[in-house]
Design a protein around this motif. Sequence first.
Motif, PDB file in Angstrom:
ATOM      1  N   ARG A 213      -5.327   7.222 -11.384  1.00  0.00           N
ATOM      2  CA  ARG A 213      -5.529   6.832  -9.973  1.00  0.00           C
ATOM      3  C   ARG A 213      -4.491   7.521  -9.096  1.00  0.00           C
ATOM      4  O   ARG A 213      -4.784   7.959  -7.988  1.00  0.00           O
ATOM      5  CB  ARG A 213      -5.448   5.300  -9.842  1.00  0.00           C
ATOM      6  N   TYR A 214      -3.269   7.619  -9.620  1.00  0.00           N
ATOM      7  CA  TYR A 214      -2.219   8.314  -8.874  1.00  0.00           C
ATOM      8  C   TYR A 214      -2.590   9.788  -8.705  1.00  0.00           C
ATOM      9  O   TYR A 214      -2.609  10.320  -7.603  1.00  0.00           O
ATOM     10  CB  TYR A 214      -0.887   8.182  -9.619  1.00  0.00           C
ATOM     11  N   TYR A 215      -2.920  10.456  -9.817  1.00  0.00           N
ATOM     12  CA  TYR A 215      -3.204  11.890  -9.738  1.00  0.00           C
ATOM     13  C   TYR A 215      -4.382  12.157  -8.798  1.00  0.00           C
ATOM     14  O   TYR A 215      -4.308  12.981  -7.890  1.00  0.00           O
ATOM     15  CB  TYR A 215      -3.525  12.492 -11.125  1.00  0.00           C
TER      16      TYR A 215
ATOM     17  N   PHE B  25       0.836  -1.199   0.000  1.00  0.00           N
ATOM     18  CA  PHE B  25       0.000   0.000   0.000  1.00  0.00           C
ATOM     19  C   PHE B  25       0.874   1.253   0.000  1.00  0.00           C
ATOM     20  O   PHE B  25       1.616   1.493   0.957  1.00  0.00           O
ATOM     21  CB  PHE B  25      -0.922   0.027   1.227  1.00  0.00           C
ATOM     22  N   PHE B  26       0.758   2.044  -1.049  1.00  0.00           N
ATOM     23  CA  PHE B  26       1.454   3.327  -1.129  1.00  0.00           C
ATOM     24  C   PHE B  26       0.807   4.265  -0.124  1.00  0.00           C
ATOM     25  O   PHE B  26      -0.422   4.348  -0.045  1.00  0.00           O
ATOM     26  CB  PHE B  26       1.310   3.873  -2.556  1.00  0.00           C
ATOM     27  N   GLU B  27       1.605   4.949   0.636  1.00  0.00           N
ATOM     28  CA  GLU B  27       1.135   5.814   1.725  1.00  0.00           C
ATOM     29  C   GLU B  27       0.258   5.037   2.709  1.00  0.00           C
ATOM     30  O   GLU B  27      -0.556   5.609   3.423  1.00  0.00           O
ATOM     31  CB  GLU B  27       0.374   7.034   1.197  1.00  0.00           C
TER      32      GLU B  27
ATOM     33  N   ALA C  74       8.636  17.002  -9.323  1.00  0.00           N
ATOM     34  CA  ALA C  74       8.263  16.382  -8.044  1.00  0.00           C
ATOM     35  C   ALA C  74       7.157  15.343  -8.290  1.00  0.00           C
ATOM     36  O   ALA C  74       7.244  14.571  -9.236  1.00  0.00           O
ATOM     37  CB  ALA C  74       7.866  17.437  -7.025  1.00  0.00           C
ATOM     38  N   ASP C  75       6.076  15.368  -7.476  1.00  0.00           N
ATOM     39  CA  ASP C  75       5.030  14.352  -7.641  1.00  0.00           C
ATOM     40  C   ASP C  75       4.217  14.543  -8.919  1.00  0.00           C
ATOM     41  O   ASP C  75       3.593  13.586  -9.413  1.00  0.00           O
ATOM     42  CB  ASP C  75       4.057  14.409  -6.451  1.00  0.00           C
ATOM     43  N   ALA C  76       4.162  15.771  -9.416  1.00  0.00           N
ATOM     44  CA  ALA C  76       3.307  16.041 -10.582  1.00  0.00           C
ATOM     45  C   ALA C  76       3.758  15.220 -11.779  1.00  0.00           C
ATOM     46  O   ALA C  76       4.955  15.069 -12.022  1.00  0.00           O
ATOM     47  CB  ALA C  76       3.340  17.522 -10.924  1.00  0.00           C
TER      48      ALA C  76
ATOM     49  N   LEU D  68       8.892  12.378  -9.990  1.00  0.00           N
ATOM     50  CA  LEU D  68       9.499  11.543  -8.954  1.00  0.00           C
ATOM     51  C   LEU D  68       8.953  10.113  -8.940  1.00  0.00           C
ATOM     52  O   LEU D  68       9.485   9.262  -8.232  1.00  0.00           O
ATOM     53  CB  LEU D  68       9.310  12.195  -7.583  1.00  0.00           C
ATOM     54  N   HIS D  69       7.864   9.885  -9.658  1.00  0.00           N
ATOM     55  CA  HIS D  69       7.360   8.515  -9.839  1.00  0.00           C
ATOM     56  C   HIS D  69       7.054   8.334 -11.317  1.00  0.00           C
ATOM     57  O   HIS D  69       6.578   9.256 -11.981  1.00  0.00           O
ATOM     58  CB  HIS D  69       6.046   8.283  -9.087  1.00  0.00           C
ATOM     59  N   GLY D  70       7.243   7.140 -11.827  1.00  0.00           N
ATOM     60  CA  GLY D  70       6.809   6.852 -13.193  1.00  0.00           C
ATOM     61  C   GLY D  70       7.767   7.363 -14.251  1.00  0.00           C
ATOM     62  O   GLY D  70       8.955   7.580 -14.004  1.00  0.00           O
TER      63      GLY D  70
ATOM     64  N   VAL E 167       1.342  20.720  -4.230  1.00  0.00           N
ATOM     65  CA  VAL E 167       1.405  19.693  -5.282  1.00  0.00           C
ATOM     66  C   VAL E 167       2.553  18.729  -4.942  1.00  0.00           C
ATOM     67  O   VAL E 167       3.549  18.688  -5.597  1.00  0.00           O
ATOM     68  CB  VAL E 167       1.691  20.322  -6.667  1.00  0.00           C
ATOM     69  N   HIS E 168       2.524  18.178  -3.800  1.00  0.00           N
ATOM     70  CA  HIS E 168       1.396  17.644  -3.089  1.00  0.00           C
ATOM     71  C   HIS E 168       1.387  18.093  -1.617  1.00  0.00           C
ATOM     72  O   HIS E 168       0.359  18.019  -0.948  1.00  0.00           O
ATOM     73  CB  HIS E 168       1.513  16.129  -3.289  1.00  0.00           C
ATOM     74  N   TRP E 169       2.535  18.565  -1.110  1.00  0.00           N
ATOM     75  CA  TRP E 169       2.663  19.134   0.217  1.00  0.00           C
ATOM     76  C   TRP E 169       2.987  20.632   0.061  1.00  0.00           C
ATOM     77  O   TRP E 169       3.325  21.082  -1.056  1.00  0.00           O
ATOM     78  CB  TRP E 169       3.799  18.418   0.976  1.00  0.00           C
TER      79      TRP E 169
ATOM     80  N   HIS F  59      13.139  18.594  -3.730  1.00  0.00           N
ATOM     81  CA  HIS F  59      11.890  19.178  -4.218  1.00  0.00           C
ATOM     82  C   HIS F  59      10.723  18.915  -3.286  1.00  0.00           C
ATOM     83  O   HIS F  59       9.733  19.618  -3.308  1.00  0.00           O
ATOM     84  CB  HIS F  59      11.547  18.595  -5.599  1.00  0.00           C
ATOM     85  N   HIS F  60      10.811  17.833  -2.511  1.00  0.00           N
ATOM     86  CA  HIS F  60       9.636  17.384  -1.768  1.00  0.00           C
ATOM     87  C   HIS F  60      10.137  16.583  -0.573  1.00  0.00           C
ATOM     88  O   HIS F  60      11.028  15.735  -0.729  1.00  0.00           O
ATOM     89  CB  HIS F  60       8.798  16.511  -2.713  1.00  0.00           C
ATOM     90  N   MET F  61       9.575  16.864   0.604  1.00  0.00           N
ATOM     91  CA  MET F  61      10.084  16.215   1.822  1.00  0.00           C
ATOM     92  C   MET F  61       9.322  14.955   2.209  1.00  0.00           C
ATOM     93  O   MET F  61       9.610  14.355   3.235  1.00  0.00           O
ATOM     94  CB  MET F  61      10.049  17.212   2.988  1.00  0.00           C
ATOM     95  N   GLU F  62       8.328  14.542   1.439  1.00  0.00           N
ATOM     96  CA  GLU F  62       7.612  13.322   1.810  1.00  0.00           C
ATOM     97  C   GLU F  62       8.599  12.154   1.770  1.00  0.00           C
ATOM     98  O   GLU F  62       9.437  12.062   0.852  1.00  0.00           O
ATOM     99  CB  GLU F  62       6.433  13.070   0.856  1.00  0.00           C
ATOM    100  N   PRO F  63       8.534  11.276   2.771  1.00  0.00           N
ATOM    101  CA  PRO F  63       9.592  10.269   2.902  1.00  0.00           C
ATOM    102  C   PRO F  63       9.735   9.294   1.739  1.00  0.00           C
ATOM    103  O   PRO F  63      10.764   8.612   1.641  1.00  0.00           O
ATOM    104  CB  PRO F  63       9.200   9.538   4.195  1.00  0.00           C
ATOM    105  N   ASP F  64       8.735   9.179   0.847  1.00  0.00           N
ATOM    106  CA  ASP F  64       8.964   8.289  -0.301  1.00  0.00           C
ATOM    107  C   ASP F  64      10.085   8.833  -1.197  1.00  0.00           C
ATOM    108  O   ASP F  64      10.624   8.100  -2.029  1.00  0.00           O
ATOM    109  CB  ASP F  64       7.685   8.027  -1.110  1.00  0.00           C
ATOM    110  N   HIS F  65      10.437  10.089  -0.990  1.00  0.00           N
ATOM    111  CA  HIS F  65      11.572  10.665  -1.731  1.00  0.00           C
ATOM    112  C   HIS F  65      12.696  11.140  -0.817  1.00  0.00           C
ATOM    113  O   HIS F  65      13.825  11.292  -1.266  1.00  0.00           O
ATOM    114  CB  HIS F  65      11.109  11.855  -2.572  1.00  0.00           C
ATOM    115  N   ALA F  66      12.338  11.401   0.429  1.00  0.00           N
ATOM    116  CA  ALA F  66      13.299  12.067   1.299  1.00  0.00           C
ATOM    117  C   ALA F  66      13.857  11.169   2.393  1.00  0.00           C
ATOM    118  O   ALA F  66      14.764  11.580   3.132  1.00  0.00           O
ATOM    119  CB  ALA F  66      12.645  13.300   1.940  1.00  0.00           C
TER     120      ALA F  66
END
Length: 669
Positions: free
Chosen positions: A196-198, A23-25, A166-168, A227-229, A147-149, A79-86
């Motif tokens: 579904r991601y967006y 499960f992502f997030e 970043a996530d976009a 950052l994904h895909g 976009v997104h934090w 670019h983004h501090m969410e832990p999936d990247h940081a």
Amino acid sequence: MYCTRKVTDDLIWVGADDRRLPFFEGVYGVPDGVSYNSYLLLDEKTVLFDTVDKAVYGVFLENLAHELGGRPLDYLVIHHMEPDHAATLELVLQRYPEATVICNAKIKTMLAQFFPMDLSNRIQLVKEGDSFSSGRHSFSFVMAPMVHWPEVMMTYDATAKMLFTADAFGTFGALNGRLFADEVDFFSECIDEARRYYTNIVGKYGPQVQAVLKKAAKLDIDYVCPLHGFVWRSHFGDYLEKYMLWSSYVPEEKSVMIAYASVYGHTENAANILAARLCEKGVKVRMYDTSVTPASYIVSDAFRCSHLVFAATTYNAGVFVTMENLLHDIAAHNLQNRKVALIENGSWAATSGKVMSEILSGLKGIVFYDQKVSLKSALNEGQMSEIDALAQAIADELAPKPVVSASAPAAAAEVKVGDVDKKAFNKLSYGVEVLTTNADGRDYGCIINTACQVGSGDPKVVTISVIKKNHTCDMVMKAGRFNVSILTEDAPYSLFQRFGFQSGRDVDKFADVSYEDRTANGVRYIPEFTNAVLSCEVVETRELETQMLFIANVVEAKVLSSAPSCTYSYYHAHIKPKKNPAPEQKECWVCKVCGYVYEGAELPADFVCPLCKHGKDDFEHVVPNAKPKQKGYVCNICGHFEPCEGELPADYVCPLCKHGRDDFSPAEQ
Ligand code: FEO
């Protein structure tokens, strides 16, 4: 072992796939995995753009060390501090103590929250519009809050014309060795997971996405690195178009999504009957059981479809739990601008309808149908008419709307939408057709050779493609409906000139015709030199390079005559005049479609035929001969050419190889 791919000569993808993440997030199932993208630039200075999730830190660190090849890491852009990247930032900063962090103030705050390490002398703060150079590459920074934090930013590399987003523009799904979107059939294989991601990750923040898209529109972009895909290096406009729809809460398609929550199957039964009635009326339906399908998939299709039906049983004096969760999820994602119908069920005190409407009523642009169906335990025979009425109300909005026209003949009004004569499809060939439509009270038409039946169910489905620069293309987009009149072999060239060699922007192509025939949808068709007409309702469009592809349901079809269809080759062989001769002694380009002559040695790459709107590829370069060809004979042995108007003399011998007349063949040079 390291596993990397080059994006460009000096930018390397050093990220990794994760196929074991359930499960992502912690909430969004990712059965096809997910990728965490990180990019390393090897310029005069080395620059790493973001890191990865801790699940893949091992291979990421190997990738980074391998590609640095012993060089120091000079900069780390976050670019983004969410832990999936940081999550791996701390490890990178420990391994590369010389690296300076480039980030904005919000990122700096979060960096300290996640990693209590002293970075006081290692941070270079940037804000909107600030620039930075790593040597050959020049960067500027674009803030993209929510976009997104709130701390999110993007980086534009003006040298490579590359935007790190970043996530976009990310997607769910592992890369599986592919890096670029053009290495996969993205719009058939990946668009559902991209949607579904967006919708689930940033769907709530449509206005913020719109704001950053406006900023990005000013940039000259060749590469998009999310950052994904997948990385985008071509046809990004097609994906951008989807983002424009999703972020402005405009449905992608005219269709109905039915989501139901049913404990013992009775609510499901009512939903099934509604779905059947809708399909009978030619409406496209997508359907989900909220107890079976995870909410993220249903949220995604709620963004996709124009009309939504929620059917649920009452539970604990409220609404059944899986439906309640779904509706709160949809509300949390800020869905807007949809028509909604409700079906409630309750054996003694039905409350689910009220609860469902309360959850959704706070959303902008949500309009409920008056027809709320309320079941007591199960649908009874007397309530079938309520389901029928609801289906009809929805179909009335999604089915073709007849255009009221003073000039429409009375006979046309007698034809009902839905009268589809299967024999009309027998007339289709690789032929030529007149495409017609009606928008803003005006009639339009053009010649196409692309009508094709692609679905033989009910409704039958056809595709057409039209040159995007063609005015009729715009009008079909606007009207959402069109007719295809299939031309016959006796069609005169003047008919092709009328509809093919002039633009509806400039002239009324129907101005002086002797007929006024229309099908039941109000669109004109060509009653002469045709053998069938198909009346169609657009259900999907796809932008191709120069053409717009329309996928459409056939809502009416009729045979007009038994004359043979004009195939494309018949048109070229028997109807189209032979090519205009090039002006004597003048180099020129001749349009292979309509014969238009452009004088000159060079035809500009973006040239479009002023008559038929075809591009440079459809032009033939005509270079006048410097001197007329000479008749003679060529030696089959050595290739010597002997000029000669008549026969070679019987005792002729090749002056080069000495072979005789029998070894010569007639030739021109
Ligand atoms: Fe991929 Fe918002 O993190």
